[in-house]
Design a protein around this motif. Sequence first.
Motif, short mmCIF file in Angstrom:
data_model
loop_
_atom_site.label_atom_id
_atom_site.label_comp_id
_atom_site.label_asym_id
_atom_site.label_seq_id
_atom_site.Cartn_x
_atom_site.Cartn_y
_atom_site.Cartn_z
N TYR A 31 23.59 24.40 51.95
CA TYR A 31 24.42 23.39 51.29
C TYR A 31 23.74 22.02 51.34
N GLN A 71 22.46 19.90 48.21
CA GLN A 71 23.02 18.57 47.93
C GLN A 71 21.91 17.52 47.85
N ARG A 80 21.24 15.19 44.65
CA ARG A 80 21.29 13.72 44.76
C ARG A 80 19.89 13.10 44.71
N ARG A 129 31.51 20.12 54.96
CA ARG A 129 31.00 20.42 53.62
C ARG A 129 32.06 20.11 52.57
N GLN A 130 33.30 20.48 52.89
CA GLN A 130 34.38 20.25 51.90
C GLN A 130 34.56 18.77 51.63
N THR A 131 34.43 17.95 52.65
CA THR A 131 34.59 16.50 52.47
C THR A 131 33.56 15.98 51.47
N GLY A 132 32.38 16.54 51.54
CA GLY A 132 31.41 16.29 50.47
C GLY A 132 30.65 14.98 50.55
N ASP A 133 30.90 14.16 51.60
CA ASP A 133 30.20 12.87 51.63
C ASP A 133 29.00 12.88 52.58
#
Length: 616
Positions: A528, A532, A536, A605-609
């Motif tokens: 992940y 990411q 980015r 991971r879910q928070t994504g920041d």
Amino acid sequence: MIQRGLTSKRENSVSDTIGGIGQQLGYDPDALREKYRIERDRRIRPEGNAQYREIAGEFSSFGQDPYVEQPISRAPLTDEVEVAVIGGGFGGLLAGARLRDAGIADIRMIESGADFGGTWYWNRYPGAACDIEALIYLPLLEETGYIPLERYTRAPEIFEHSRRIGRHYRLYDNACFQTTVTGLDWDEAANRWIISTNRGDAMRARYVIMSNGPLNRPKLPGIPGIETFKGKTFHTSRWDYDYTGGNTTGGLSKLVDKRVGIIGTGATAVQCVPHLAASAKELFVFQRTPSAVNFRGDRPVDADWVRSLEPGWQRRRMDNFNILMSGGYQDEDLVSDGWTEAFRDLVNVAAKESAKGLTSHELGALAEQADFVTMEKIRGRIDTVISDSAAAEALKPWYRLFCKRPCFHDQYLDAFNRPNVHLVDTEGQGVEAISGNSVIVQGKAYEVDCLIFATGFEVGTGFTRRNGYDIHGRDGLAMTQAWADGARSLHGIMVNHFPNLFMLGSVQGGFTANYPHNLIEQATHVAYVIDQAGCRQAQHVEATRDAEDYWISKIIAKANRSVAFQEACTPGYYNNEGDLQSRNLQNTNYGGGSIEYFHILEKWRQTGDLRGVELK
Ligand code: NDP
């Protein structure tokens, strides 16, 4: 020996009032506790981990690979890949699989063995098998379409499954086998890692994933005179079938006229002793601490039944096992074997109706008593199997079940009923000396032709020593320096000053009895982050110092919870050989349990920041 019928002496009021467990005991918990303490104390060695001999220098031949069929020869590589994965065991393979799932094409696996498999490449001793249920232990069964043959998978099947994963995810492409990493250096200007190897390589990689442990470096016992042994000798993880004959299923025909000694009675010895017993002219089993050996109950897997399960069954089964093994509640125990039974009896006492409203101290007392009951059953089983009462007594383990790795086997104990098998119990002191062809215990010499070391692997030694190389990150900082006062990481996976580097394992990471489950979660996490970073357009991904500090504070807070339990345990690698004072709490795994650890990773991971991670 523990006396029965002493319940009137019982002082522990908790046991009298809760759960009915006290009534089941039938013996004096104080006397039992004292027996455990005496047995532990006689095993404590002031040298701790330093008692063992490193496989290096004059002992380096013990580490050589006896399994290579075709030694390779190739020119050194200086090329570049997107992701290099160090280690071709389940951790590396799972990382490779998750990266492929994320669409990453340019992957290089680097492995010192001649094939994938890791633990299961090296451990091919007779009887080698995994006593965690195959349907949850072998990862990616649904993805690869494989159904294991038996409930407890044997080493060749696990090795072949590793190869299957390698083929399925095209991880053989561009892989480097028989290649041992000797250095890892960050090239700041290029934002690349330079990977040096024993083949003169200086490969480059944008990202490096390390999955080269934890049981990767065999160790030898520190027995005076070990270097003088005149007969044949090897470690169980480098089995010499040319010498013994046979294979992992046994049939060690060349031992028929040999006197064989085996030092160690841990999980490995428990599996190979029955085969040595069946083949050797004489077998001497040198025991320091007996294992707790419970019933296993292997049986074929019903493939039709597996095919009938709803997709996603493996994940559900793994989760179900892990929740039960963490003391959680499930309507059904899907695996339902010795592991979940032990946990039902021990950890889950807290979930029982009768335990409602108890303090943590009272719950601890309840768990201890449930442990006494379980261990009494294990000790009682020995009396029913072993005909010689002195041998039966010597084979009894006197410690709490999870002080050492519990074992499950249906032939180990029976082996000691054979006339050619001799249990040499060292009363907790270990082998006294080795001289010529003799193994000496309490002044008595036992002459053997072959001496096998089932003495396990380095666990408590330094991280770089176990890896076999140091890592130099940003500003040339060495990992040995960065970790001089203890491990530092975010989630046990990323380290400040070491960009684009990921580690899988248990140092500040997770731990479960079903170890591949931890590796799956960590591999998913790493894939992940790399994905990411790509999305980015970052060149550089690194944990911040603050994030590390936060994670370390959690590790230390949670590690302290098990100190009292570990202190009372017989020495072993679970408790740093009984030396908890010098153990660095920062180097332990996440003490809040695997469920909590997996949840932290998932939530992050879910928070994504990408909190606590700097992208450049
Ligand atoms: P271990 O470290 O568990 O056992 C080493 C053995 O060597 C112990 O019995 C130890 O005694 C003994 N020993 C060490 N020094 C001496 C000495 N000087 N004299 C006499 N005896 C000595 O290694 P294993 O290879 O058995 O197992 C390693 C790990 O591998 C296990 O804990 C387990 O996690 C894993 N494993 C898993 C299996 C599975 O089914 N999944 C199967 C096999 C292994 P003492 O206990 O007193 O220290």
